[in-house]
Design a protein around this motif. Structure first.
Motif, mmCIF file in Angstrom:
data_model
loop_
_atom_site.group_PDB
_atom_site.id
_atom_site.type_symbol
_atom_site.label_atom_id
_atom_site.label_comp_id
_atom_site.label_asym_id
_atom_site.label_seq_id
_atom_site.Cartn_x
_atom_site.Cartn_y
_atom_site.Cartn_z
ATOM 1 N N ARG A 14 -3.353 -5.364 -1.372
ATOM 2 C CA ARG A 14 -3.526 -6.174 -0.163
ATOM 3 C C ARG A 14 -3.490 -7.657 -0.493
ATOM 4 N NH1 ARG A 14 -7.707 -2.946 2.629
ATOM 5 N NH2 ARG A 14 -6.578 -1.813 4.248
ATOM 6 N N GLU A 15 -4.257 -8.025 -1.518
ATOM 7 C CA GLU A 15 -4.357 -9.429 -1.895
ATOM 8 C C GLU A 15 -3.010 -10.008 -2.313
ATOM 9 O OE1 GLU A 15 -8.631 -9.762 -3.841
ATOM 10 O OE2 GLU A 15 -7.044 -10.572 -5.141
ATOM 11 N N GLN A 16 -2.313 -9.256 -3.158
ATOM 12 C CA GLN A 16 -1.006 -9.751 -3.614
ATOM 13 C C GLN A 16 -0.026 -9.860 -2.462
ATOM 14 O OE1 GLN A 16 1.181 -8.212 -6.871
ATOM 15 N NE2 GLN A 16 -0.359 -8.777 -8.385
ATOM 16 N N ALA A 17 -0.030 -8.854 -1.579
ATOM 17 C CA ALA A 17 0.892 -8.886 -0.437
ATOM 18 C C ALA A 17 0.674 -10.169 0.352
ATOM 19 C CB ALA A 17 0.689 -7.660 0.443
ATOM 20 N N GLU A 18 -0.585 -10.491 0.629
ATOM 21 C CA GLU A 18 -0.893 -11.684 1.425
ATOM 22 C C GLU A 18 -0.490 -12.958 0.697
ATOM 23 O OE1 GLU A 18 -5.023 -11.162 2.360
ATOM 24 O OE2 GLU A 18 -4.551 -9.315 3.454
ATOM 25 N N ARG A 19 -0.814 -13.025 -0.598
ATOM 26 C CA ARG A 19 -0.511 -14.256 -1.345
ATOM 27 C C ARG A 19 0.997 -14.431 -1.526
ATOM 28 N NH1 ARG A 19 -3.753 -14.479 -6.709
ATOM 29 N NH2 ARG A 19 -2.894 -16.589 -6.772
ATOM 30 N N LEU A 20 1.686 -13.349 -1.822
ATOM 31 C CA LEU A 20 3.127 -13.475 -2.094
ATOM 32 C C LEU A 20 3.898 -13.900 -0.848
ATOM 33 C CD1 LEU A 20 3.514 -10.393 -4.461
ATOM 34 C CD2 LEU A 20 3.984 -12.767 -5.095
ATOM 35 N N TRP B 172 -4.360 9.216 3.343
ATOM 36 C CA TRP B 172 -3.728 8.760 2.099
ATOM 37 C C TRP B 172 -4.298 7.412 1.658
ATOM 38 C CZ3 TRP B 172 2.149 9.969 3.343
ATOM 39 C CH2 TRP B 172 2.341 11.362 3.233
ATOM 40 N N LYS B 173 -4.441 6.507 2.627
ATOM 41 C CA LYS B 173 -4.971 5.178 2.279
ATOM 42 C C LYS B 173 -6.386 5.306 1.719
ATOM 43 C CE LYS B 173 -4.972 2.222 5.682
ATOM 44 N NZ LYS B 173 -4.393 1.450 6.793
ATOM 45 N N ASN B 174 -7.189 6.166 2.358
ATOM 46 C CA ASN B 174 -8.575 6.327 1.925
ATOM 47 C C ASN B 174 -8.695 7.013 0.570
ATOM 48 O OD1 ASN B 174 -9.347 5.149 4.313
ATOM 49 N ND2 ASN B 174 -9.678 7.100 5.379
ATOM 50 N N ALA B 175 -7.674 7.784 0.203
ATOM 51 C CA ALA B 175 -7.738 8.505 -1.076
ATOM 52 C C ALA B 175 -7.396 7.601 -2.260
ATOM 53 C CB ALA B 175 -6.774 9.692 -1.044
ATOM 54 N N LEU B 176 -6.749 6.459 -1.990
ATOM 55 C CA LEU B 176 -6.322 5.573 -3.091
ATOM 56 C C LEU B 176 -7.519 4.917 -3.774
ATOM 57 C CD1 LEU B 176 -3.372 3.256 -1.980
ATOM 58 C CD2 LEU B 176 -3.320 4.994 -3.776
ATOM 59 N N ASP B 177 -7.393 4.716 -5.059
ATOM 60 C CA ASP B 177 -8.348 3.931 -5.841
ATOM 61 C C ASP B 177 -8.614 2.598 -5.126
ATOM 62 O OD1 ASP B 177 -9.365 2.043 -7.703
ATOM 63 O OD2 ASP B 177 -8.525 3.188 -9.379
ATOM 64 N N LYS B 178 -9.892 2.311 -4.837
ATOM 65 C CA LYS B 178 -10.243 1.130 -4.023
ATOM 66 C C LYS B 178 -9.802 -0.184 -4.664
ATOM 67 C CE LYS B 178 -12.197 3.411 -0.686
ATOM 68 N NZ LYS B 178 -11.219 4.504 -0.869
ATOM 69 N N ARG B 179 -9.860 -0.250 -6.003
ATOM 70 C CA ARG B 179 -9.451 -1.496 -6.677
ATOM 71 C C ARG B 179 -7.956 -1.729 -6.504
ATOM 72 N NH1 ARG B 179 -11.754 0.728 -12.098
ATOM 73 N NH2 ARG B 179 -10.787 2.433 -10.978
ATOM 74 N N LEU C 172 0.844 -1.204 0.000
ATOM 75 C CA LEU C 172 0.000 0.000 0.000
ATOM 76 C C LEU C 172 0.876 1.248 0.000
ATOM 77 C CD1 LEU C 172 -2.725 -1.122 2.537
ATOM 78 C CD2 LEU C 172 -3.021 -0.779 0.073
ATOM 79 N N GLY C 173 2.014 1.166 0.688
ATOM 80 C CA GLY C 173 2.952 2.287 0.722
ATOM 81 C C GLY C 173 3.459 2.622 -0.663
ATOM 82 N N LEU C 174 3.722 1.589 -1.452
ATOM 83 C CA LEU C 174 4.167 1.789 -2.825
ATOM 84 C C LEU C 174 3.104 2.558 -3.624
ATOM 85 C CD1 LEU C 174 6.038 -0.495 -5.131
ATOM 86 C CD2 LEU C 174 3.690 -0.253 -5.766
ATOM 87 N N ALA C 175 1.855 2.104 -3.520
ATOM 88 C CA ALA C 175 0.781 2.750 -4.287
ATOM 89 C C ALA C 175 0.530 4.176 -3.795
ATOM 90 C CB ALA C 175 -0.499 1.909 -4.186
ATOM 91 N N VAL C 176 0.578 4.374 -2.474
ATOM 92 C CA VAL C 176 0.402 5.710 -1.905
ATOM 93 C C VAL C 176 1.503 6.650 -2.418
ATOM 94 C CG1 VAL C 176 0.754 6.994 0.274
ATOM 95 C CG2 VAL C 176 -0.919 5.148 0.183
#
Ligand code: MN
Ligand code: MN
Length: 313
Positions: free
Chosen positions: A296-302, A283-290, A23-27
């Motif tokens: 999140r999903e990739q972080a968990e799976r990876l 910042w987290k709330n401003a990000l595109d929800k998709r 999420l930090g990367l996307a933010v």
């Protein structure tokens, strides 16, 4: 009762760190893109008190919360890792196909070196670009987070091999390799809850092996270009002189220049270090929800798959 040493991070903490990194990367991307190519002076004139909010705009005229190639290529690479059957040998081709697929979707921004070498891949079918001393841009390190997440238990040799497999699709350059492998190690230390001194030692080791990267005690790297050494100098100076995710990111993006790439790299590192809860909610709330969901999903799976080490002799 006071503890003599730092508690070992719980499984959940590790996942919170991995999510924080992604999420930090996307933010960092969404925040930095607004001021990409501006100088620090231009940013100060435009934003009273500095640029501090995810508002979109910039030369790409983004919507607030929209991200650019740095996040998009990371997500493409994450998919490639998950689809590559746990073999580092399969990662180069899987990455090349994933990046090529992404380029076919006509992304809003794309680096010159990335475009040139993906066209070369289309023509030759060879996922590895020839070594090139001029390809020392930051394009291979901006997207390495998914590889770092999946290689936390790997040997040094496999960590380097995994980085290079994805990197050399577009950037086959020794300086980019050195910076990328160092950044992978820093992310691993942060993700496992290592200590600050270890991080600093690792970054200083890069300075001694490759003086191009010297950042400690150097003049503030303002207006960092896409040259990989300028990028990491700005990121390290911001990360090692601040004490929160927020101050680190504000520091790095307000240097302007390639802010949509210094932002995501600093965001991944600071996110891994401070965890998901360290990222300001505004910042987290401003990000595109998709994007939030995919990160999140990739972080968990990876992190939970971590298949690389088990499939390599
Ligand atoms: Mn970008
Ligand atoms: Mn950029």
């Amino acid at each position: 009762m006071p503890t003599a040493s730092l508690p070992k991070p719980e499984a959940e903490t590790r996942i919170a760190r991995a999510r924080g990194a992604y999420l930090g990367l996307a933010v960092g991307d969404a925040l930095g893109a607004t001021v990409e190519f501006l100088t620090p002076g231009e940013i100060r004139r435009k934003f009273a008190g500095g640029h501090q909010n995810i508002i979109g705009g910039g030369w790409l005229n983004l919507k607030a919360g929209q991200v650019t190639d740095d996040t998009a290529m990371s997500l493409a690479l994450g998919e490639a890792i998950l689809a590559s059957g746990g073999k580092i040998e399969a990662l180069a081709l899987a990455s090349a196909l994933a990046f090529d697929h992404w380029m076919r979707g006509k992304p809003i921004d794309i680096g010159n070196t990335v475009r040139r070498n993906l066209i070369r891949f289309r023509q030759t079918g060879n996922p590895e670009a020839p070594e090139c001393e001029h390809d020392a841009g930051n394009g291979a390190i901006m997207r390495l987070l998914p590889v770092a997440l999946a290689t936390q238990n790997c040997s040094e040799t496999d960590i380097a091999a995994a980085f290079k497999a994805q990197a050399h699709v577009t950037h086959n350059n020794p300086l980019s390799d050195a910076g990328g492998i160092c950044l992978m190690r820093l992310l691993h230390i942060a993700l496992r809850g290592g200590d600050w001194l270890q991080l600093k030692t690792e970054a200083r080791r890069l300075e001694s092996s490759h003086p191009e990267y010297a950042f400690y005690g150097k003049r503030q790297q303002e207006n960092p270009s896409g040259y990989v050494a300028h990028t990491l100098q700005a990121v390290f100076q911001a990360f090692f002189t601040t004490d929160s995710f927020e101050t680190c990111l504000i520091d790095v993006v307000n240097r302007g220049g390639d802010a949509d790439t210094t932002g995501p790299i600093a965001g991944a590192l600071a996110g891994a270090w401070y965890g998901e809860h360290g990222i300001p909610p505004r910042w987290k709330n401003a990000l595109d929800k998709r994007i939030v969901q995919r990160c999140r999903e990739q972080a968990e799976r990876l992190v939970s798959v971590q298949h690389f080490p088990h499939h390599n002799p």
